[in-house]
Design a protein around this motif. Sequence first.
Motif, PDB file in Angstrom:
ATOM      1  N   MET A  21      -0.609  11.177 -15.418  1.00 51.02           N
ATOM      2  CA  MET A  21      -0.783  11.068 -16.860  1.00 51.02           C
ATOM      3  C   MET A  21      -0.421   9.684 -17.378  1.00 51.02           C
ATOM      4  O   MET A  21      -1.066   9.157 -18.289  1.00 51.02           O
ATOM      5  CB  MET A  21       0.090  12.123 -17.543  1.00 51.02           C
ATOM      6  N   LEU A  22       0.601   9.054 -16.801  1.00 53.75           N
ATOM      7  CA  LEU A  22       1.112   7.786 -17.312  1.00 53.75           C
ATOM      8  C   LEU A  22       0.784   6.608 -16.394  1.00 53.75           C
ATOM      9  O   LEU A  22       1.344   5.523 -16.547  1.00 53.75           O
ATOM     10  CB  LEU A  22       2.626   7.883 -17.499  1.00 53.75           C
ATOM     11  N   SER A  23      -0.158   6.791 -15.492  1.00 54.10           N
ATOM     12  CA  SER A  23      -0.487   5.769 -14.499  1.00 54.10           C
ATOM     13  C   SER A  23      -1.165   4.563 -15.121  1.00 54.10           C
ATOM     14  O   SER A  23      -1.646   4.595 -16.266  1.00 54.10           O
ATOM     15  CB  SER A  23      -1.405   6.373 -13.438  1.00 54.10           C
ATOM     16  N   ALA A  28      -5.571   2.265 -18.508  1.00 53.70           N
ATOM     17  CA  ALA A  28      -6.823   1.509 -18.596  1.00 53.70           C
ATOM     18  C   ALA A  28      -7.908   2.330 -19.280  1.00 53.70           C
ATOM     19  O   ALA A  28      -8.714   1.799 -20.060  1.00 53.70           O
ATOM     20  CB  ALA A  28      -7.269   1.082 -17.202  1.00 53.70           C
ATOM     21  N   ARG A  29      -7.943   3.644 -19.010  1.00 49.66           N
ATOM     22  CA  ARG A  29      -8.936   4.507 -19.668  1.00 49.66           C
ATOM     23  C   ARG A  29      -8.696   4.568 -21.175  1.00 49.66           C
ATOM     24  O   ARG A  29      -9.648   4.592 -21.963  1.00 49.66           O
ATOM     25  CB  ARG A  29      -8.893   5.910 -19.068  1.00 49.66           C
ATOM     26  N   VAL A  30      -7.437   4.593 -21.578  1.00 49.52           N
ATOM     27  CA  VAL A  30      -7.130   4.596 -23.011  1.00 49.52           C
ATOM     28  C   VAL A  30      -7.631   3.316 -23.654  1.00 49.52           C
ATOM     29  O   VAL A  30      -8.264   3.335 -24.723  1.00 49.52           O
ATOM     30  CB  VAL A  30      -5.611   4.744 -23.246  1.00 49.52           C
ATOM     31  N   GLU A  31      -7.374   2.199 -23.015  1.00 46.20           N
ATOM     32  CA  GLU A  31      -7.824   0.929 -23.581  1.00 46.20           C
ATOM     33  C   GLU A  31      -9.345   0.833 -23.633  1.00 46.20           C
ATOM     34  O   GLU A  31      -9.905   0.234 -24.561  1.00 46.20           O
ATOM     35  CB  GLU A  31      -7.236  -0.229 -22.778  1.00 46.20           C
ATOM     36  N   GLN A  32     -10.017   1.409 -22.665  1.00 41.11           N
ATOM     37  CA  GLN A  32     -11.483   1.421 -22.687  1.00 41.11           C
ATOM     38  C   GLN A  32     -11.994   2.179 -23.902  1.00 41.11           C
ATOM     39  O   GLN A  32     -12.949   1.762 -24.560  1.00 41.11           O
ATOM     40  CB  GLN A  32     -12.022   2.040 -21.399  1.00 41.11           C
ATOM     41  N   GLN A  33     -11.347   3.324 -24.212  1.00 32.52           N
ATOM     42  CA  GLN A  33     -11.759   4.073 -25.394  1.00 32.52           C
ATOM     43  C   GLN A  33     -11.482   3.280 -26.665  1.00 32.52           C
ATOM     44  O   GLN A  33     -12.333   3.183 -27.555  1.00 32.52           O
ATOM     45  CB  GLN A  33     -11.025   5.419 -25.466  1.00 32.52           C
ATOM     46  N   LEU A  34     -10.304   2.677 -26.733  1.00 34.71           N
ATOM     47  CA  LEU A  34      -9.955   1.900 -27.919  1.00 34.71           C
ATOM     48  C   LEU A  34     -10.903   0.722 -28.125  1.00 34.71           C
ATOM     49  O   LEU A  34     -11.279   0.406 -29.258  1.00 34.71           O
ATOM     50  CB  LEU A  34      -8.525   1.366 -27.793  1.00 34.71           C
ATOM     51  N   LEU A  77      -2.365   6.062 -31.904  1.00 34.51           N
ATOM     52  CA  LEU A  77      -2.880   6.016 -30.537  1.00 34.51           C
ATOM     53  C   LEU A  77      -2.901   7.380 -29.865  1.00 34.51           C
ATOM     54  O   LEU A  77      -3.629   7.579 -28.892  1.00 34.51           O
ATOM     55  CB  LEU A  77      -2.010   5.083 -29.688  1.00 34.51           C
ATOM     56  N   GLY A  78      -2.084   8.328 -30.327  1.00 38.22           N
ATOM     57  CA  GLY A  78      -1.912   9.575 -29.606  1.00 38.22           C
ATOM     58  C   GLY A  78      -2.813  10.700 -30.057  1.00 38.22           C
ATOM     59  O   GLY A  78      -3.691  11.153 -29.321  1.00 38.22           O
ATOM     60  N   GLY A  79      -2.613  11.187 -31.284  1.00 42.48           N
ATOM     61  CA  GLY A  79      -3.371  12.328 -31.766  1.00 42.48           C
ATOM     62  C   GLY A  79      -4.862  12.092 -31.815  1.00 42.48           C
ATOM     63  O   GLY A  79      -5.657  12.931 -31.385  1.00 42.48           O
ATOM     64  N   SER A  80      -5.272  10.940 -32.329  1.00 40.83           N
ATOM     65  CA  SER A  80      -6.710  10.661 -32.430  1.00 40.83           C
ATOM     66  C   SER A  80      -7.337  10.532 -31.052  1.00 40.83           C
ATOM     67  O   SER A  80      -8.452  11.010 -30.813  1.00 40.83           O
ATOM     68  CB  SER A  80      -6.957   9.404 -33.264  1.00 40.83           C
ATOM     69  N   TYR A  81      -6.623   9.894 -30.123  1.00 39.92           N
ATOM     70  CA  TYR A  81      -7.121   9.768 -28.755  1.00 39.92           C
ATOM     71  C   TYR A  81      -7.309  11.147 -28.129  1.00 39.92           C
ATOM     72  O   TYR A  81      -8.336  11.426 -27.503  1.00 39.92           O
ATOM     73  CB  TYR A  81      -6.128   8.942 -27.926  1.00 39.92           C
ATOM     74  N   ALA A  82      -6.320  12.031 -28.312  1.00 44.07           N
ATOM     75  CA  ALA A  82      -6.414  13.368 -27.729  1.00 44.07           C
ATOM     76  C   ALA A  82      -7.578  14.153 -28.327  1.00 44.07           C
ATOM     77  O   ALA A  82      -8.320  14.828 -27.600  1.00 44.07           O
ATOM     78  CB  ALA A  82      -5.105  14.121 -27.943  1.00 44.07           C
ATOM     79  N   VAL A  83      -7.771  14.077 -29.639  1.00 43.97           N
ATOM     80  CA  VAL A  83      -8.874  14.802 -30.277  1.00 43.97           C
ATOM     81  C   VAL A  83     -10.212  14.328 -29.727  1.00 43.97           C
ATOM     82  O   VAL A  83     -11.091  15.139 -29.387  1.00 43.97           O
ATOM     83  CB  VAL A  83      -8.818  14.619 -31.810  1.00 43.97           C
ATOM     84  N   ILE A  84     -10.381  13.026 -29.628  1.00 39.69           N
ATOM     85  CA  ILE A  84     -11.648  12.496 -29.112  1.00 39.69           C
ATOM     86  C   ILE A  84     -11.868  12.940 -27.671  1.00 39.69           C
ATOM     87  O   ILE A  84     -12.970  13.366 -27.295  1.00 39.69           O
ATOM     88  CB  ILE A  84     -11.674  10.960 -29.246  1.00 39.69           C
ATOM     89  N   ARG A  85     -10.824  12.870 -26.844  1.00 33.71           N
ATOM     90  CA  ARG A  85     -10.939  13.316 -25.454  1.00 33.71           C
ATOM     91  C   ARG A  85     -11.324  14.801 -25.378  1.00 33.71           C
ATOM     92  O   ARG A  85     -12.160  15.208 -24.562  1.00 33.71           O
ATOM     93  CB  ARG A  85      -9.621  13.087 -24.719  1.00 33.71           C
ATOM     94  N   LEU A  86     -10.720  15.611 -26.222  1.00 35.24           N
ATOM     95  CA  LEU A  86     -10.992  17.049 -26.193  1.00 35.24           C
ATOM     96  C   LEU A  86     -12.415  17.365 -26.635  1.00 35.24           C
ATOM     97  O   LEU A  86     -13.059  18.264 -26.082  1.00 35.24           O
ATOM     98  CB  LEU A  86      -9.977  17.784 -27.077  1.00 35.24           C
ATOM     99  N   VAL A  87     -12.922  16.636 -27.615  1.00 38.40           N
ATOM    100  CA  VAL A  87     -14.313  16.831 -28.032  1.00 38.40           C
ATOM    101  C   VAL A  87     -15.258  16.413 -26.910  1.00 38.40           C
ATOM    102  O   VAL A  87     -16.250  17.112 -26.622  1.00 38.40           O
ATOM    103  CB  VAL A  87     -14.600  16.054 -29.329  1.00 38.40           C
ATOM    104  N   VAL A  88     -14.972  15.293 -26.275  1.00 37.69           N
ATOM    105  CA  VAL A  88     -15.813  14.846 -25.159  1.00 37.69           C
ATOM    106  C   VAL A  88     -15.804  15.890 -24.038  1.00 37.69           C
ATOM    107  O   VAL A  88     -16.862  16.239 -23.481  1.00 37.69           O
ATOM    108  CB  VAL A  88     -15.336  13.476 -24.638  1.00 37.69           C
ATOM    109  N   VAL A 205      -1.762  13.114 -25.596  1.00 38.49           N
ATOM    110  CA  VAL A 205      -1.151  12.364 -26.697  1.00 38.49           C
ATOM    111  C   VAL A 205      -0.260  11.265 -26.144  1.00 38.49           C
ATOM    112  O   VAL A 205      -0.350  10.101 -26.555  1.00 38.49           O
ATOM    113  CB  VAL A 205      -0.352  13.317 -27.612  1.00 38.49           C
ATOM    114  N   MET A 206       0.588  11.607 -25.182  1.00 38.28           N
ATOM    115  CA  MET A 206       1.467  10.614 -24.570  1.00 38.28           C
ATOM    116  C   MET A 206       0.665   9.543 -23.843  1.00 38.28           C
ATOM    117  O   MET A 206       1.015   8.350 -23.875  1.00 38.28           O
ATOM    118  CB  MET A 206       2.439  11.303 -23.614  1.00 38.28           C
ATOM    119  N   GLN A 207      -0.399   9.950 -23.199  1.00 41.47           N
ATOM    120  CA  GLN A 207      -1.249   8.990 -22.493  1.00 41.47           C
ATOM    121  C   GLN A 207      -1.797   7.957 -23.465  1.00 41.47           C
ATOM    122  O   GLN A 207      -1.891   6.762 -23.134  1.00 41.47           O
ATOM    123  CB  GLN A 207      -2.386   9.749 -21.813  1.00 41.47           C
ATOM    124  N   GLY A 208      -2.153   8.387 -24.659  1.00 42.71           N
ATOM    125  CA  GLY A 208      -2.663   7.455 -25.663  1.00 42.71           C
ATOM    126  C   GLY A 208      -1.681   6.347 -25.996  1.00 42.71           C
ATOM    127  O   GLY A 208      -2.076   5.207 -26.266  1.00 42.71           O
TER     128      GLY A 208
END
Length: 401
Positions: A21-23, A28-34, A77-88, A205-208
């Motif tokens: 989760m924290l690798s 890098a995947r979080v930054e790609q989304q951002l 960075l957390g909640g919005s990232y998680a929502v987008i990931r869950l929709v995807v 969320v933490m990953q974000g």
Amino acid sequence: MFLANSHADFGHSLLPADADMLSLAAAARVEQQLARRPDHRPTPLHALPALADELGIAGVFVKDEGQRLGLGSFKALGGSYAVIRLVVEEAERRLGRSIDLDDLDRPEVRAIAAAQTFGCATDGNHGRSVAMGARLVGAKAVIFVHGGVSETRIEAIAAYGAEIVRVAGTYDDSVREAARVCDENGWTVVSDTTWPGYEYIPGLVMQGYTALLSEALRQMEEPPTHVFVQAGVGGIAAATAGHLALRYGAERPRFVVVDPARAACLYESARAGHPVKVAHGEPTIMAMLECYEPSLVAWRILSRVADAFMTVDEEDAVSVMNRLARPTGSDPAIVSGESGGVGLAGLLSVARDPALRETLGLTAQSRVFVINTEGATDPERYAALVGLSPETVANTSNERG
């Protein structure tokens, strides 16, 4: 109060799921989304050389999340990232093909998102993030707020189109009510805390949060030797400590978790040796950290990689807000909300105590990293506590820069 980590798990490796989760790859995947969001800009890292000289250390570095994605908090960075990931993930399951951010505006994906409702409890910042993520993808958001959340913060959440549900009691009461109502209605809970059987989404969320660490480490010439991070349920502290442990291994910086004395669930968990719920007493001014029960995943990580746990008092939080607003020397002025500078307050407390300095190895060569986790998310309260408006402090910073 200060407590060195004596847990039996201290020094052990993270569990595989937490390490994944924290690798570095996950970050890098979080930054790609951002990077694909038009509103994304890396937040600044401020060096405070005058403060470092005063404390007798080599450097103090503040990652300023008060400028993150227009929300004024790292939680963007957390909640919005998680929502987008869950929709995807739901769109991929329903459509049977890979989905990326460019597909989120396709009618078939928007239709899937529109049928989803995301709920969460919040002290203010996490709810705004979830509401923002839901609006970005065309989903619905229902945000549960307890009595301690100010009207200003509630209005900021509602501005993203979220439905607001008021809950009597504390943050932890709102967490339970959000879980109950979402379960009854078939909605998805996007919490930043965990409980038995509910870990995957808080993990997202933490990953974000790891994005701010990737940015900060690129912005620093050398890695930090010490890190002080504030904690509510422990998400940002665990994300920071876990990611740095994975990145640097045996060379990782020493890590200190900083709790409000009036809501010290992680400090008390460290003292007990297991997660505990602390009694609700007088509310803390550090409203974004007013949590009385730790996230189980956060505790699992911090028990392994946090070197120490400590608390700071109400006056410490207000003092550091004022210190950041009125810096000395060439240090920039920083707008920091009631919870934003708590990690720095922890550093100031330790730096004044010779015994604690020795315990943590804080020396003239030390480089300390802290996170300003929020700006003035309640501008009126900020002005009352600091005696200056956030705009005045921000303009001072621009002039000094």
